[in-house]
Design a protein around this motif. Structure first.
Motif, PDB file in Angstrom:
ATOM      1  N   GLN A   1      11.101  -7.324  15.333  1.00  0.00           N
ATOM      2  CA  GLN A   1      10.587  -6.214  14.545  1.00  0.00           C
ATOM      3  C   GLN A   1       9.059  -6.287  14.492  1.00  0.00           C
ATOM      4  OE1 GLN A   1      12.454  -3.894  13.631  1.00  0.00           O
ATOM      5  NE2 GLN A   1      11.263  -2.672  12.164  1.00  0.00           N
ATOM      6  N   VAL A   2       8.454  -5.122  14.542  1.00  0.00           N
ATOM      7  CA  VAL A   2       6.998  -5.015  14.541  1.00  0.00           C
ATOM      8  C   VAL A   2       6.568  -4.102  13.396  1.00  0.00           C
ATOM      9  CG1 VAL A   2       4.998  -4.187  15.832  1.00  0.00           C
ATOM     10  CG2 VAL A   2       6.817  -5.418  17.020  1.00  0.00           C
ATOM     11  N   GLN A   3       5.509  -4.478  12.721  1.00  0.00           N
ATOM     12  CA  GLN A   3       4.947  -3.658  11.646  1.00  0.00           C
ATOM     13  C   GLN A   3       3.490  -3.333  11.958  1.00  0.00           C
ATOM     14  OE1 GLN A   3       6.191  -6.940  10.697  1.00  0.00           O
ATOM     15  NE2 GLN A   3       8.223  -6.010  10.774  1.00  0.00           N
ATOM     16  N   LEU A   4       3.107  -2.107  11.626  1.00  0.00           N
ATOM     17  CA  LEU A   4       1.715  -1.687  11.711  1.00  0.00           C
ATOM     18  C   LEU A   4       1.258  -1.348  10.300  1.00  0.00           C
ATOM     19  CD1 LEU A   4       1.784   0.761  14.779  1.00  0.00           C
ATOM     20  CD2 LEU A   4       1.330  -1.690  14.777  1.00  0.00           C
ATOM     21  N   VAL A   5       0.163  -1.931   9.871  1.00  0.00           N
ATOM     22  CA  VAL A   5      -0.333  -1.706   8.516  1.00  0.00           C
ATOM     23  C   VAL A   5      -1.777  -1.221   8.591  1.00  0.00           C
ATOM     24  CG1 VAL A   5      -0.824  -2.718   6.273  1.00  0.00           C
ATOM     25  CG2 VAL A   5       1.196  -3.457   7.557  1.00  0.00           C
ATOM     26  N   GLU A   6      -1.989  -0.001   8.080  1.00  0.00           N
ATOM     27  CA  GLU A   6      -3.334   0.584   8.070  1.00  0.00           C
ATOM     28  C   GLU A   6      -4.049   0.245   6.780  1.00  0.00           C
ATOM     29  OE1 GLU A   6      -0.670   4.005   9.880  1.00  0.00           O
ATOM     30  OE2 GLU A   6      -0.556   2.645   8.143  1.00  0.00           O
ATOM     31  N   SER A   7      -5.375   0.249   6.845  1.00  0.00           N
ATOM     32  CA  SER A   7      -6.203   0.079   5.662  1.00  0.00           C
ATOM     33  C   SER A   7      -7.544   0.754   5.897  1.00  0.00           C
ATOM     34  CB  SER A   7      -6.405  -1.399   5.330  1.00  0.00           C
ATOM     35  OG  SER A   7      -7.055  -2.065   6.386  1.00  0.00           O
ATOM     36  N   GLY A   8      -8.256   1.004   4.796  1.00  0.00           N
ATOM     37  CA  GLY A   8      -9.610   1.522   4.918  1.00  0.00           C
ATOM     38  C   GLY A   8      -9.796   2.972   4.548  1.00  0.00           C
ATOM     39  N   GLY A   9      -8.721   3.661   4.217  1.00  0.00           N
ATOM     40  CA  GLY A   9      -8.867   5.056   3.832  1.00  0.00           C
ATOM     41  C   GLY A   9      -9.502   5.199   2.457  1.00  0.00           C
ATOM     42  N   GLY A  10      -9.795   6.438   2.092  1.00  0.00           N
ATOM     43  CA  GLY A  10     -10.383   6.680   0.783  1.00  0.00           C
ATOM     44  C   GLY A  10     -11.068   8.017   0.708  1.00  0.00           C
ATOM     45  N   LEU A  11     -11.860   8.166  -0.343  1.00  0.00           N
ATOM     46  CA  LEU A  11     -12.612   9.392  -0.588  1.00  0.00           C
ATOM     47  C   LEU A  11     -14.064   9.171  -0.180  1.00  0.00           C
ATOM     48  CD1 LEU A  11     -12.974  12.222  -1.894  1.00  0.00           C
ATOM     49  CD2 LEU A  11     -13.366  11.021  -4.072  1.00  0.00           C
ATOM     50  N   VAL A  12     -14.601  10.097   0.588  1.00  0.00           N
ATOM     51  CA  VAL A  12     -15.983   9.981   1.049  1.00  0.00           C
ATOM     52  C   VAL A  12     -16.617  11.363   1.041  1.00  0.00           C
ATOM     53  CG1 VAL A  12     -15.335  10.209   3.488  1.00  0.00           C
ATOM     54  CG2 VAL A  12     -17.457   9.035   2.877  1.00  0.00           C
ATOM     55  N   GLN A  13     -17.908  11.403   0.829  1.00  0.00           N
ATOM     56  CA  GLN A  13     -18.619  12.682   0.823  1.00  0.00           C
ATOM     57  C   GLN A  13     -18.872  13.152   2.260  1.00  0.00           C
ATOM     58  OE1 GLN A  13     -22.208  12.186  -1.497  1.00  0.00           O
ATOM     59  NE2 GLN A  13     -21.119  12.484  -3.425  1.00  0.00           N
ATOM     60  N   PRO A  14     -19.021  14.441   2.445  1.00  0.00           N
ATOM     61  CA  PRO A  14     -19.380  14.954   3.783  1.00  0.00           C
ATOM     62  C   PRO A  14     -20.629  14.261   4.313  1.00  0.00           C
ATOM     63  CG  PRO A  14     -18.756  16.758   2.361  1.00  0.00           C
ATOM     64  CD  PRO A  14     -18.810  15.546   1.488  1.00  0.00           C
ATOM     65  N   GLY A  16     -20.580  11.215   5.322  1.00  0.00           N
ATOM     66  CA  GLY A  16     -20.375   9.794   5.123  1.00  0.00           C
ATOM     67  C   GLY A  16     -19.558   9.149   6.230  1.00  0.00           C
ATOM     68  N   SER A  17     -19.267   7.860   6.046  1.00  0.00           N
ATOM     69  CA  SER A  17     -18.561   7.074   7.054  1.00  0.00           C
ATOM     70  C   SER A  17     -17.417   6.294   6.428  1.00  0.00           C
ATOM     71  CB  SER A  17     -19.521   6.085   7.727  1.00  0.00           C
ATOM     72  OG  SER A  17     -20.566   6.746   8.400  1.00  0.00           O
ATOM     73  N   LEU A  18     -16.404   6.039   7.232  1.00  0.00           N
ATOM     74  CA  LEU A  18     -15.304   5.156   6.877  1.00  0.00           C
ATOM     75  C   LEU A  18     -14.878   4.397   8.123  1.00  0.00           C
ATOM     76  CD1 LEU A  18     -12.841   7.262   4.661  1.00  0.00           C
ATOM     77  CD2 LEU A  18     -14.194   5.299   3.923  1.00  0.00           C
ATOM     78  N   ARG A  19     -14.316   3.218   7.904  1.00  0.00           N
ATOM     79  CA  ARG A  19     -13.753   2.457   9.011  1.00  0.00           C
ATOM     80  C   ARG A  19     -12.304   2.139   8.674  1.00  0.00           C
ATOM     81  NH1 ARG A  19     -14.434  -3.767  10.819  1.00  0.00           N
ATOM     82  NH2 ARG A  19     -14.381  -3.516  13.085  1.00  0.00           N
ATOM     83  N   LEU A  20     -11.409   2.617   9.521  1.00  0.00           N
ATOM     84  CA  LEU A  20      -9.993   2.334   9.360  1.00  0.00           C
ATOM     85  C   LEU A  20      -9.607   1.146  10.241  1.00  0.00           C
ATOM     86  CD1 LEU A  20      -8.453   5.941   9.472  1.00  0.00           C
ATOM     87  CD2 LEU A  20      -9.430   4.700   7.522  1.00  0.00           C
ATOM     88  N   SER A  21      -8.674   0.356   9.722  1.00  0.00           N
ATOM     89  CA  SER A  21      -8.132  -0.767  10.474  1.00  0.00           C
ATOM     90  C   SER A  21      -6.619  -0.663  10.516  1.00  0.00           C
ATOM     91  CB  SER A  21      -8.513  -2.096   9.818  1.00  0.00           C
ATOM     92  OG  SER A  21      -9.907  -2.250   9.731  1.00  0.00           O
ATOM     93  N   CYS A  22      -6.030  -1.177  11.579  1.00  0.00           N
ATOM     94  CA  CYS A  22      -4.576  -1.224  11.705  1.00  0.00           C
ATOM     95  C   CYS A  22      -4.207  -2.536  12.365  1.00  0.00           C
ATOM     96  CB  CYS A  22      -4.070  -0.044  12.513  1.00  0.00           C
ATOM     97  SG  CYS A  22      -2.322  -0.157  12.945  1.00  0.00           S
ATOM     98  N   ALA A  23      -3.460  -3.342  11.639  1.00  0.00           N
ATOM     99  CA  ALA A  23      -3.039  -4.636  12.157  1.00  0.00           C
ATOM    100  C   ALA A  23      -1.558  -4.612  12.493  1.00  0.00           C
ATOM    101  CB  ALA A  23      -3.327  -5.726  11.127  1.00  0.00           C
ATOM    102  N   ALA A  24      -1.236  -5.062  13.677  1.00  0.00           N
ATOM    103  CA  ALA A  24       0.147  -5.167  14.117  1.00  0.00           C
ATOM    104  C   ALA A  24       0.622  -6.600  13.942  1.00  0.00           C
ATOM    105  CB  ALA A  24       0.282  -4.749  15.577  1.00  0.00           C
ATOM    106  N   SER A  25       1.858  -6.746  13.478  1.00  0.00           N
ATOM    107  CA  SER A  25       2.421  -8.080  13.288  1.00  0.00           C
ATOM    108  C   SER A  25       3.898  -8.061  13.626  1.00  0.00           C
ATOM    109  CB  SER A  25       2.204  -8.547  11.845  1.00  0.00           C
ATOM    110  OG  SER A  25       2.889  -7.698  10.934  1.00  0.00           O
TER     111      SER A  25
END
Length: 120
Positions: A1-14, A16-25
């Motif tokens: 079994q494999v899982q993908l877990v995202e992180s890094g989302g949120g609220l940002v002003q126009p 602006g910047s965000l960095r999303l991550s996704c780790a597979a395990s």
């Protein structure tokens, strides 16, 4: 079994910047392509960016020049750096990966998604 877990989302002003991550395990032998999709309310899920095992990348026209996808193969992790964000980038962002398991079967997996909201 494999899982993908995202992180890094949120609220940002126009602008602006965000960095999303996704780790597979899990039972991973190797990972072929990894990518990010997004789905806004009332719209179909669409490809944002993808990165292949050789390092080639593919971007949606709407994000070219603003988003950069990358991966760390040692960590089985894919990232997307999102700059100059616009309100129309608001969506749930999903990670996707084609994984070869330790049993050598090949399957495509999805994460549960992370919300990105661009608003002032």
């Amino acid at each position: 079994q494999v899982q993908l877990v995202e992180s890094g989302g949120g609220l940002v002003q126009p602008g602006g910047s965000l960095r999303l991550s996704c780790a597979a395990s899990g039972s991973i032998f190797s990972i072929n392509d990894m990518g990010w999709y997004r789905q806004a309310p009332g719209k179909q899920r669409e490809l944002v960016a993808a990165i292949f095992s050789g390092g080639n990348t593919n971007y949606a026209d709407s994000v070219k020049g603003r988003f950069t996808i990358s991966r760390d193969n040692a960590k089985n992790t894919v990232y997307v750096q999102m700059n100059s964000l616009k309100p129309e980038d608001t969506a749930v962002y999903y990670c996707n990966a084609e994984v070869v398991s330790t049993s050598r079967s090949k399957n495509r997996y999805w994460g549960r998604g992370t919300q990105v909201t661009v608003s002032s």
